[in-house]
Design a protein around this motif. Sequence first.
Motif, PDB file in Angstrom:
ATOM      1  N   UNK A  22      31.987  21.558  28.252  1.00  0.00           N
ATOM      2  CA  UNK A  22      32.920  21.244  27.162  1.00  0.00           C
ATOM      3  C   UNK A  22      32.310  21.589  25.803  1.00  0.00           C
ATOM      4  N   UNK A  23      30.997  21.478  25.728  1.00  0.00           N
ATOM      5  CA  UNK A  23      30.312  21.828  24.482  1.00  0.00           C
ATOM      6  C   UNK A  23      30.446  23.296  24.156  1.00  0.00           C
ATOM      7  N   UNK A  24      30.585  24.118  25.186  1.00  0.00           N
ATOM      8  CA  UNK A  24      30.712  25.565  24.974  1.00  0.00           C
ATOM      9  C   UNK A  24      31.924  25.926  24.120  1.00  0.00           C
ATOM     10  N   UNK A  25      33.021  25.199  24.314  1.00  0.00           N
ATOM     11  CA  UNK A  25      34.237  25.485  23.547  1.00  0.00           C
ATOM     12  C   UNK A  25      33.987  25.257  22.059  1.00  0.00           C
ATOM     13  N   UNK A  26      33.251  24.198  21.758  1.00  0.00           N
ATOM     14  CA  UNK A  26      32.932  23.885  20.364  1.00  0.00           C
ATOM     15  C   UNK A  26      31.986  24.947  19.815  1.00  0.00           C
ATOM     16  N   UNK A  27      30.975  25.280  20.609  1.00  0.00           N
ATOM     17  CA  UNK A  27      30.002  26.305  20.204  1.00  0.00           C
ATOM     18  C   UNK A  27      30.708  27.631  19.909  1.00  0.00           C
ATOM     19  N   UNK A  28      31.616  28.032  20.764  1.00  0.00           N
ATOM     20  CA  UNK A  28      32.313  29.311  20.563  1.00  0.00           C
ATOM     21  C   UNK A  28      33.114  29.321  19.263  1.00  0.00           C
ATOM     22  N   UNK A  29      33.767  28.207  18.958  1.00  0.00           N
ATOM     23  CA  UNK A  29      34.556  28.137  17.722  1.00  0.00           C
ATOM     24  C   UNK A  29      33.657  28.230  16.493  1.00  0.00           C
ATOM     25  N   UNK A  30      32.549  27.481  16.532  1.00  0.00           N
ATOM     26  CA  UNK A  30      31.645  27.510  15.368  1.00  0.00           C
ATOM     27  C   UNK A  30      31.051  28.924  15.221  1.00  0.00           C
ATOM     28  N   UNK A  31      30.664  29.516  16.348  1.00  0.00           N
ATOM     29  CA  UNK A  31      30.061  30.865  16.317  1.00  0.00           C
ATOM     30  C   UNK A  31      30.993  31.879  15.674  1.00  0.00           C
ATOM     31  N   UNK A  32      32.263  31.824  16.058  1.00  0.00           N
ATOM     32  CA  UNK A  32      33.243  32.779  15.507  1.00  0.00           C
ATOM     33  C   UNK A  32      33.289  32.660  13.984  1.00  0.00           C
ATOM     34  N   UNK A  33      33.297  31.420  13.525  1.00  0.00           N
ATOM     35  CA  UNK A  33      33.364  31.200  12.074  1.00  0.00           C
ATOM     36  C   UNK A  33      32.105  31.721  11.389  1.00  0.00           C
ATOM     37  N   UNK A  34      30.939  31.396  11.965  1.00  0.00           N
ATOM     38  CA  UNK A  34      29.680  31.807  11.325  1.00  0.00           C
ATOM     39  C   UNK A  34      29.532  33.326  11.303  1.00  0.00           C
ATOM     40  N   UNK A  35      30.021  33.971  12.324  1.00  0.00           N
ATOM     41  CA  UNK A  35      29.954  35.442  12.357  1.00  0.00           C
ATOM     42  C   UNK A  35      30.746  36.046  11.201  1.00  0.00           C
ATOM     43  N   UNK A  36      31.775  35.326  10.755  1.00  0.00           N
ATOM     44  CA  UNK A  36      32.614  35.807   9.635  1.00  0.00           C
ATOM     45  C   UNK A  36      32.190  35.170   8.306  1.00  0.00           C
ATOM     46  N   UNK A  37      31.012  34.552   8.302  1.00  0.00           N
ATOM     47  CA  UNK A  37      30.513  33.874   7.087  1.00  0.00           C
ATOM     48  C   UNK A  37      31.473  32.787   6.606  1.00  0.00           C
ATOM     49  N   UNK A  38      32.205  32.230   7.537  1.00  0.00           N
ATOM     50  CA  UNK A  38      33.180  31.186   7.206  1.00  0.00           C
ATOM     51  C   UNK A  38      32.510  29.812   7.364  1.00  0.00           C
ATOM     52  N   UNK A  39      32.611  28.965   6.362  1.00  0.00           N
ATOM     53  CA  UNK A  39      32.031  27.627   6.495  1.00  0.00           C
ATOM     54  C   UNK A  39      32.952  26.733   7.342  1.00  0.00           C
ATOM     55  N   UNK A  40      32.317  25.811   8.057  1.00  0.00           N
ATOM     56  CA  UNK A  40      33.100  24.956   8.959  1.00  0.00           C
ATOM     57  C   UNK A  40      32.734  23.487   8.792  1.00  0.00           C
ATOM     58  N   UNK A  41      33.711  22.644   9.008  1.00  0.00           N
ATOM     59  CA  UNK A  41      33.500  21.201   9.063  1.00  0.00           C
ATOM     60  C   UNK A  41      33.785  20.785  10.491  1.00  0.00           C
ATOM     61  N   UNK A  42      32.766  20.279  11.164  1.00  0.00           N
ATOM     62  CA  UNK A  42      32.984  19.844  12.551  1.00  0.00           C
ATOM     63  C   UNK A  42      33.359  18.372  12.511  1.00  0.00           C
ATOM     64  N   UNK A  43      34.578  18.085  12.906  1.00  0.00           N
ATOM     65  CA  UNK A  43      35.051  16.707  12.844  1.00  0.00           C
ATOM     66  C   UNK A  43      34.926  16.014  14.201  1.00  0.00           C
ATOM     67  N   UNK A  44      34.255  14.862  14.191  1.00  0.00           N
ATOM     68  CA  UNK A  44      34.120  14.057  15.408  1.00  0.00           C
ATOM     69  C   UNK A  44      35.084  12.869  15.397  1.00  0.00           C
ATOM     70  N   UNK A  45      36.158  13.017  14.633  1.00  0.00           N
ATOM     71  CA  UNK A  45      37.155  11.955  14.547  1.00  0.00           C
ATOM     72  C   UNK A  45      37.716  11.653  15.944  1.00  0.00           C
ATOM     73  N   UNK A  46      37.780  10.378  16.289  1.00  0.00           N
ATOM     74  CA  UNK A  46      38.281   9.904  17.595  1.00  0.00           C
ATOM     75  C   UNK A  46      37.359  10.195  18.784  1.00  0.00           C
ATOM     76  N   UNK A  47      36.172  10.703  18.507  1.00  0.00           N
ATOM     77  CA  UNK A  47      35.212  10.900  19.615  1.00  0.00           C
ATOM     78  C   UNK A  47      34.537   9.564  19.904  1.00  0.00           C
ATOM     79  N   UNK A  48      34.625   9.131  21.154  1.00  0.00           N
ATOM     80  CA  UNK A  48      34.104   7.811  21.535  1.00  0.00           C
ATOM     81  C   UNK A  48      32.688   7.866  22.098  1.00  0.00           C
TER      82      UNK A  48
END
Lengths: 117, 287
Positions: A22-48
């Motif tokens: 499941x972590x891979x899905x998050x990693x892939x999303x962040x990677x895509x953004x970083x490859x485009x020099x896009x800053x990201x906010x990773x939200x852990x809202x509702x994560x228990x």
Amino acid sequence: MSPITISVFNLVGNGFCVEAKDGDAVFNSISKALQQEQSVEISFHNVEMLTSAFLNTAIGQLYRDFTEEKIRKLVNVVDMADTDIALLRRVIETAKLYYKDPSWLEESVKLIMGEDE
Amino acid sequence: MTSNNLCNIHSSSSDYAQIANLYDKNKEKYFEKIPVSLYEWFNANMAAPLGAVLDLLEDNLNDVVFDHINNGIKSILQKNGFLSHFGFPLQVDSYGTTIQYKKMKPDDGRYFREYVSTQFLNRPELPNMSVGLRKKMTEAMLELFVNAQLHSETKHVYTCGQFFPKYHTIEFCIVDTGIGFKQKFLQRFDKKISSVEAIRWAVKDRNTTKIGVSGGIGLAILSEFILRNNGKLQIISGDGFYQYDSSGEQVEKLYKGFPGTIVNVSFRTDDTNNYSLVSEAKKTALF
């Protein structure tokens, strides 16, 4: 460029972020953004619940593909409980060491082999 | 045919050894009746390792039959669902002290998540514990499941637990019938070490057999929690027995190896530490 928000809850599908895959899905999303020099906010809202296995793949792996400077500049974590931040901090420290010096692990193997003889 | 007697099973090394011996004595049998008897005492959480070995024996198309079970033992093993796998009816757990025996596939993370939620996290009848403590225990259970999922190469994972109100403890056991710590180390590093050393290596912070991904902190964090909670961690893998508690590490070589890995944790429910308080949780220097 304003940061985009990545919802961990949404990517995993529930508040239990446990399995490494499941972590891979998050990693892939962040990677895509970083490859485009896009800053990201990773939200852990509702994560228990979180495990180190999940965070290793979701965030630890970033240190394999991107520099510390780039990650520091472009990635931010929000809506995370203090106790979970402590776990994430440890995951990050471990990942930095692991990818900086992979021979470190071999040393620990030599050590236990020496003890075993 | 002589019965396979298990007598006074708590969770000491000799108790795990009894279960390992039962397996070893019968592992070459095919198409036979294997009688098992349970005497004196049987810690309910130990249903997990027993269920795992009996499953392996049944894989050889043997017929496992319980020909004697003490009444007290029978009652608790009917309440936690273990004996349902051997034809006994389920009994209602009116005291609410059991954590059900379950057998699941290692890729069934969703099922395990629900299991932990219903059997532990959201169980009103369990003792009053702080939110932080309950969360730490739940995380530990989830980490152990993921460890089995990632490393063991097992066909099934077996779990069971028990709350002991008199002793203010919860014991939780998770078992696999996979390759074990020693073989995993050999596969990864092409080096042979004993089972005991393989376990001791794996519990050290940042040691991991994963390739290309950092890790190795799950068991280290669990050990730290165990120490703070005054609990106990036991790992039995192959012929290696490892125990960690406030008195330190204790290791032992079992006479007969267990066909997989058992992780048994004992948590104190009367722990008053504040697990929600983290002094150095500043977000600024996270990355």
